[in-house]
Structure formats: structure tokens, C-alpha cells
Write a protein that holds these residues in place. Structure first.
Motif, PDB file in Angstrom:
ATOM      1  N   PRO A 130       0.835  -1.209   0.000  1.00 59.48           N
ATOM      2  CA  PRO A 130       0.000   0.000   0.000  1.00 59.48           C
ATOM      3  C   PRO A 130       0.873   1.264   0.000  1.00 59.48           C
ATOM      4  N   PRO A 131       0.415   2.313  -0.684  1.00 61.30           N
ATOM      5  CA  PRO A 131       1.197   3.553  -0.712  1.00 61.30           C
ATOM      6  C   PRO A 131       1.190   4.233   0.650  1.00 61.30           C
ATOM      7  N   GLU A 132       2.191   5.079   0.862  1.00 55.76           N
ATOM      8  CA  GLU A 132       2.233   5.830   2.113  1.00 55.76           C
ATOM      9  C   GLU A 132       1.067   6.810   2.173  1.00 55.76           C
ATOM     10  N   TYR A 133       0.744   7.241   3.376  1.00 56.51           N
ATOM     11  CA  TYR A 133      -0.365   8.182   3.567  1.00 56.51           C
ATOM     12  C   TYR A 133      -0.112   9.435   2.730  1.00 56.51           C
ATOM     13  N   GLY A 134      -1.159   9.921   2.063  1.00 51.14           N
ATOM     14  CA  GLY A 134      -1.038  11.114   1.231  1.00 51.14           C
ATOM     15  C   GLY A 134      -0.585  10.815  -0.177  1.00 51.14           C
ATOM     16  N   SER A 136      -0.886   7.722  -3.646  1.00 50.08           N
ATOM     17  CA  SER A 136      -1.707   6.715  -4.281  1.00 50.08           C
ATOM     18  C   SER A 136      -0.784   5.705  -4.957  1.00 50.08           C
ATOM     19  N   ALA A 137      -1.354   4.687  -5.564  1.00 48.61           N
ATOM     20  CA  ALA A 137      -0.550   3.695  -6.281  1.00 48.61           C
ATOM     21  C   ALA A 137       0.155   4.304  -7.488  1.00 48.61           C
ATOM     22  N   SER A 138      -0.339   5.454  -7.965  1.00 49.33           N
ATOM     23  CA  SER A 138       0.335   6.110  -9.105  1.00 49.33           C
ATOM     24  C   SER A 138       1.471   7.028  -8.668  1.00 49.33           C
ATOM     25  N   GLY A 139       1.524   7.419  -7.401  1.00 46.67           N
ATOM     26  CA  GLY A 139       2.617   8.271  -6.923  1.00 46.67           C
ATOM     27  C   GLY A 139       2.168   9.219  -5.833  1.00 46.67           C
ATOM     28  N   CYS A 140       3.063  10.118  -5.485  1.00 41.18           N
ATOM     29  CA  CYS A 140       2.827  11.093  -4.415  1.00 41.18           C
ATOM     30  C   CYS A 140       2.923  12.505  -4.985  1.00 41.18           C
TER      31      CYS A 140
END
Length: 143
Positions: A130-134, A136-140
Motif C-alpha cells: 500500500p502507498p504511504e499516507y497522502g 496513491s498507487a500512481s505516486g505522491c
């Protein structure tokens, strides 16, 4: 869980570029992936490539990593595109001249295969870390 296809250029009134960038940042910051699907002509070739994904570095964009498995990486730094800086991914998924040269049946088959490849890549993100908070799977969002 599902997909939503958004065409900001078809909104009434159309979404201007600045609003789109804000929307992209807010979307990825809320944990929703953003993928722009493009095609381009051979005049856009870079280092011998026309196809490929542009996304944040590996391990940050599981969607980018998944798409790169099928389409390869486009040799452009993700920091050069606002969409990828906002946390989205871009896939240059077809060469326009080639696609236009195909007869109807072959063109439809090719488009269906591109769609299937993209769908499989998106689906594969469900099995990624899972992506980090803030993010998504597409990026930050980085800009």
C-alpha cells in the motif's frame, strides 16, 4: 472499487490546466490513482522510444512499475511533467502512425490488447505494498 474515466477537456465549462493540476494533486493525495493514457507519433521519439510509462521512481509508483512491465519506461524524467509531479502516471501506449495504418479489424484488436494490458497493470496494484499516507498507487504529489 472501479474505474472512472475523466476527460477534463470535455467538462462544461472545460477544466483549465491550473485547475486540472490542482485536481490531480488532490486526487493522488487522497489515495486515488491517476493515469493519463496517451498515444504519440514517431516525432515524439526519445532515445529511440515512442512507447513507455512516465511515473515517479520505482517503489513509489506501483502503477508505474506495473505498466513498465508491459510498455517499458519512457526515457523522460518524471519531474519534467506536471502530471507525474502531481502523483499521476502517464503511459504512452501506442504509436499513432502505426495505429492509423491498420485496417479496422486489426486496429480494433490492437486497441483491445492495449486496454487489456492497462487493465492488468492497474489490477496488479491491488497486490502491491500500500502507498504511504497522502499518496496513491500512481505516486505522491511532489509539486
Amino acid at each position: 472499487m472501479g474505474w472512472t474515466v475523466v476527460r477534463p477537456d470535455l467538462f462544461t465549462p472545460p477544466m483549465d490546466w491550473g485547475s486540472y493540476c490542482d485536481w490531480a494533486r488532490n486526487t493522488t493525495a487522497s489515495g486515488v490513482s491517476l493515469l493519463e493514457i496517451h498515444g504519440q507519433g514517431t516525432e515524439a521519439e526519445m532515445d529511440g522510444k515512442v512507447l513507455g510509462v512516465i511515473s515517479q521512481e520505482s517503489q513509489v509508483s506501483s502503477l508505474g512499475d506495473s505498466l513498465a512491465g508491459k510498455f517499458g519506461r519512457f526515457p523522460m524524467d518524471w519531474r519534467e511533467l506536471m502530471v507525474s509531479k502531481a502523483g499521476g502516471a502517464v503511459v504512452e501506449s501506442f504509436e499513432t502512425e502505426y495505429l492509423e495504418s491498420l485496417g479496422f479489424g486489426k486496429k480494433e484488436e490492437t486497441l483491445n490488447q492495449i486496454a487489456a494490458d492497462i487493465a492488468l497493470a492497474v489490477d496488479a496494484t491491488r497486490r502491491a505494498e500500500p502507498p504511504e499516507y497522502g499518496c496513491s498507487a500512481s505516486g505522491c504529489p511532489r509539486a
